[in-house]
Design a protein around this motif. Structure first.
Motif, PDB file in Angstrom:
ATOM      1  N   VAL A  12       0.844  -1.190   0.000  1.00 32.59           N
ATOM      2  CA  VAL A  12       0.000   0.000   0.000  1.00 32.59           C
ATOM      3  C   VAL A  12       0.882   1.244   0.000  1.00 32.59           C
ATOM      4  N   GLN A  13       1.907   1.266   0.856  1.00 35.21           N
ATOM      5  CA  GLN A  13       2.815   2.415   0.942  1.00 35.21           C
ATOM      6  C   GLN A  13       3.531   2.624  -0.388  1.00 35.21           C
ATOM      7  N   SER A  14       3.971   1.543  -1.008  1.00 38.09           N
ATOM      8  CA  SER A  14       4.663   1.629  -2.288  1.00 38.09           C
ATOM      9  C   SER A  14       3.749   2.212  -3.353  1.00 38.09           C
ATOM     10  N   ALA A  15       2.508   1.791  -3.377  1.00 38.48           N
ATOM     11  CA  ALA A  15       1.554   2.291  -4.370  1.00 38.48           C
ATOM     12  C   ALA A  15       1.268   3.774  -4.162  1.00 38.48           C
ATOM     13  N   LEU A  16       1.250   4.215  -2.912  1.00 41.37           N
ATOM     14  CA  LEU A  16       0.963   5.613  -2.617  1.00 41.37           C
ATOM     15  C   LEU A  16       2.139   6.521  -2.931  1.00 41.37           C
ATOM     16  N   GLN A  17       3.340   5.978  -3.016  1.00 40.41           N
ATOM     17  CA  GLN A  17       4.528   6.788  -3.191  1.00 40.41           C
ATOM     18  C   GLN A  17       5.006   6.844  -4.638  1.00 40.41           C
ATOM     19  N   ARG A  18       4.116   6.669  -5.575  1.00 44.07           N
ATOM     20  CA  ARG A  18       4.452   6.799  -6.991  1.00 44.07           C
ATOM     21  C   ARG A  18       3.976   8.162  -7.485  1.00 44.07           C
ATOM     22  N   VAL A  19       4.774   8.775  -8.328  1.00 44.68           N
ATOM     23  CA  VAL A  19       4.436  10.087  -8.862  1.00 44.68           C
ATOM     24  C   VAL A  19       3.295   9.967  -9.864  1.00 44.68           C
ATOM     25  N   GLY A  20       2.322  10.837  -9.722  1.00 43.71           N
ATOM     26  CA  GLY A  20       1.197  10.909 -10.640  1.00 43.71           C
ATOM     27  C   GLY A  20       0.640  12.319 -10.622  1.00 43.71           C
ATOM     28  N   VAL A  21      -0.399  12.552 -11.405  1.00 43.38           N
ATOM     29  CA  VAL A  21      -1.029  13.870 -11.425  1.00 43.38           C
ATOM     30  C   VAL A  21      -1.544  14.172 -10.020  1.00 43.38           C
ATOM     31  N   MET A  64       6.458  10.606 -14.245  1.00 45.04           N
ATOM     32  CA  MET A  64       5.283   9.757 -14.057  1.00 45.04           C
ATOM     33  C   MET A  64       5.648   8.341 -13.620  1.00 45.04           C
ATOM     34  N   ASP A  65       4.997   7.893 -12.549  1.00 45.08           N
ATOM     35  CA  ASP A  65       5.119   6.538 -12.000  1.00 45.08           C
ATOM     36  C   ASP A  65       6.478   6.249 -11.370  1.00 45.08           C
ATOM     37  N   ARG A  66       7.263   7.286 -11.074  1.00 48.37           N
ATOM     38  CA  ARG A  66       8.557   7.108 -10.402  1.00 48.37           C
ATOM     39  C   ARG A  66       8.360   7.041  -8.906  1.00 48.37           C
ATOM     40  N   THR A  67       9.361   6.532  -8.196  1.00 50.53           N
ATOM     41  CA  THR A  67       9.323   6.445  -6.738  1.00 50.53           C
ATOM     42  C   THR A  67      10.540   7.151  -6.156  1.00 50.53           C
ATOM     43  N   VAL A  68      10.517   7.379  -4.843  1.00 49.11           N
ATOM     44  CA  VAL A  68      11.634   8.030  -4.153  1.00 49.11           C
ATOM     45  C   VAL A  68      12.905   7.219  -4.384  1.00 49.11           C
ATOM     46  N   GLY A  69      13.976   7.925  -4.721  1.00 57.29           N
ATOM     47  CA  GLY A  69      15.262   7.287  -4.972  1.00 57.29           C
ATOM     48  C   GLY A  69      15.531   6.986  -6.437  1.00 57.29           C
ATOM     49  N   ASP A  70      14.500   7.071  -7.278  1.00 54.12           N
ATOM     50  CA  ASP A  70      14.692   6.804  -8.708  1.00 54.12           C
ATOM     51  C   ASP A  70      15.512   7.918  -9.354  1.00 54.12           C
ATOM     52  N   GLY A  79      19.670  19.866 -23.524  1.00 59.08           N
ATOM     53  CA  GLY A  79      20.365  18.608 -23.257  1.00 59.08           C
ATOM     54  C   GLY A  79      19.679  17.832 -22.148  1.00 59.08           C
ATOM     55  N   THR A  80      20.263  16.707 -21.786  1.00 59.58           N
ATOM     56  CA  THR A  80      19.687  15.846 -20.762  1.00 59.58           C
ATOM     57  C   THR A  80      20.125  16.302 -19.376  1.00 59.58           C
ATOM     58  N   VAL A  81      19.158  16.401 -18.466  1.00 60.35           N
ATOM     59  CA  VAL A  81      19.414  16.783 -17.078  1.00 60.35           C
ATOM     60  C   VAL A  81      19.043  15.585 -16.212  1.00 60.35           C
ATOM     61  N   GLN A  82      19.895  15.279 -15.243  1.00 59.49           N
ATOM     62  CA  GLN A  82      19.643  14.139 -14.373  1.00 59.49           C
ATOM     63  C   GLN A  82      19.235  14.597 -12.975  1.00 59.49           C
ATOM     64  N   TYR A  83      18.144  13.993 -12.486  1.00 57.41           N
ATOM     65  CA  TYR A  83      17.628  14.278 -11.160  1.00 57.41           C
ATOM     66  C   TYR A  83      17.439  12.961 -10.401  1.00 57.41           C
ATOM     67  N   VAL A  84      17.329  13.084  -9.083  1.00 59.46           N
ATOM     68  CA  VAL A  84      16.930  11.970  -8.229  1.00 59.46           C
ATOM     69  C   VAL A  84      15.636  12.393  -7.555  1.00 59.46           C
ATOM     70  N   VAL A  85      14.637  11.504  -7.547  1.00 59.22           N
ATOM     71  CA  VAL A  85      13.385  11.803  -6.852  1.00 59.22           C
ATOM     72  C   VAL A  85      13.690  11.755  -5.358  1.00 59.22           C
ATOM     73  N   PHE A  86      13.593  12.900  -4.701  1.00 60.24           N
ATOM     74  CA  PHE A  86      13.983  13.024  -3.301  1.00 60.24           C
ATOM     75  C   PHE A  86      12.805  12.830  -2.353  1.00 60.24           C
ATOM     76  N   LYS A  87      11.631  13.346  -2.757  1.00 60.45           N
ATOM     77  CA  LYS A  87      10.467  13.306  -1.876  1.00 60.45           C
ATOM     78  C   LYS A  87       9.201  13.384  -2.709  1.00 60.45           C
ATOM     79  N   ILE A  88       8.165  12.635  -2.290  1.00 60.70           N
ATOM     80  CA  ILE A  88       6.878  12.679  -2.971  1.00 60.70           C
ATOM     81  C   ILE A  88       5.796  12.931  -1.935  1.00 60.70           C
ATOM     82  N   GLY A  89       4.925  13.874  -2.226  1.00 65.60           N
ATOM     83  CA  GLY A  89       3.792  14.163  -1.359  1.00 65.60           C
ATOM     84  C   GLY A  89       2.532  14.209  -2.190  1.00 65.60           C
ATOM     85  N   VAL A  90       1.406  14.209  -1.517  1.00 66.73           N
ATOM     86  CA  VAL A  90       0.131  14.267  -2.235  1.00 66.73           C
ATOM     87  C   VAL A  90      -0.639  15.480  -1.766  1.00 66.73           C
TER      88      VAL A  90
END
Length: 90
Positions: A12-21, A64-70, A79-90
């Protein structure tokens, strides 16, 4: 048909921590460590000046559909920019 049953609290926690609209996302630039925060919205609500980016934008599509740490590679006109997903909130 498209439903998924979540059995455990970790699922449940994993499903809630995915990036979406509607997600508020904090990204950390891979090279500089600089943090940026965005709220992912529908294209009709997009307002980049206030941190609301469209799910159809280059950053939005990459998140879209990424999780923390991705690691996220965002292809931009500069050009290409690289990021790490640090935090997700709703």
């Amino acid at each position: 048909k498209g439903a998924t049953i979540l059995d455990s609290a970790s699922q449940v926690q994993s499903a809630l921590q995915r990036v979406g609209v509607g997600s508020q996302v904090v990204l950390k630039h891979s090279l500089t460590g600089q943090e940026v925060a965005y709220m992912l919205v529908d294209s009709s609500e997009s307002d980049p000046a206030s941190g609301k980016i469209s799910d159809a934008s280059p950053v939005g599509r990459a998140l879209m559909d990424r999780t923390v740490g991705d690691n996220v590679d965002v292809v931009t006109p500069r050009g290409t920019v690289q990021y790490v997903v640090f935090k997700i909130g709703v």
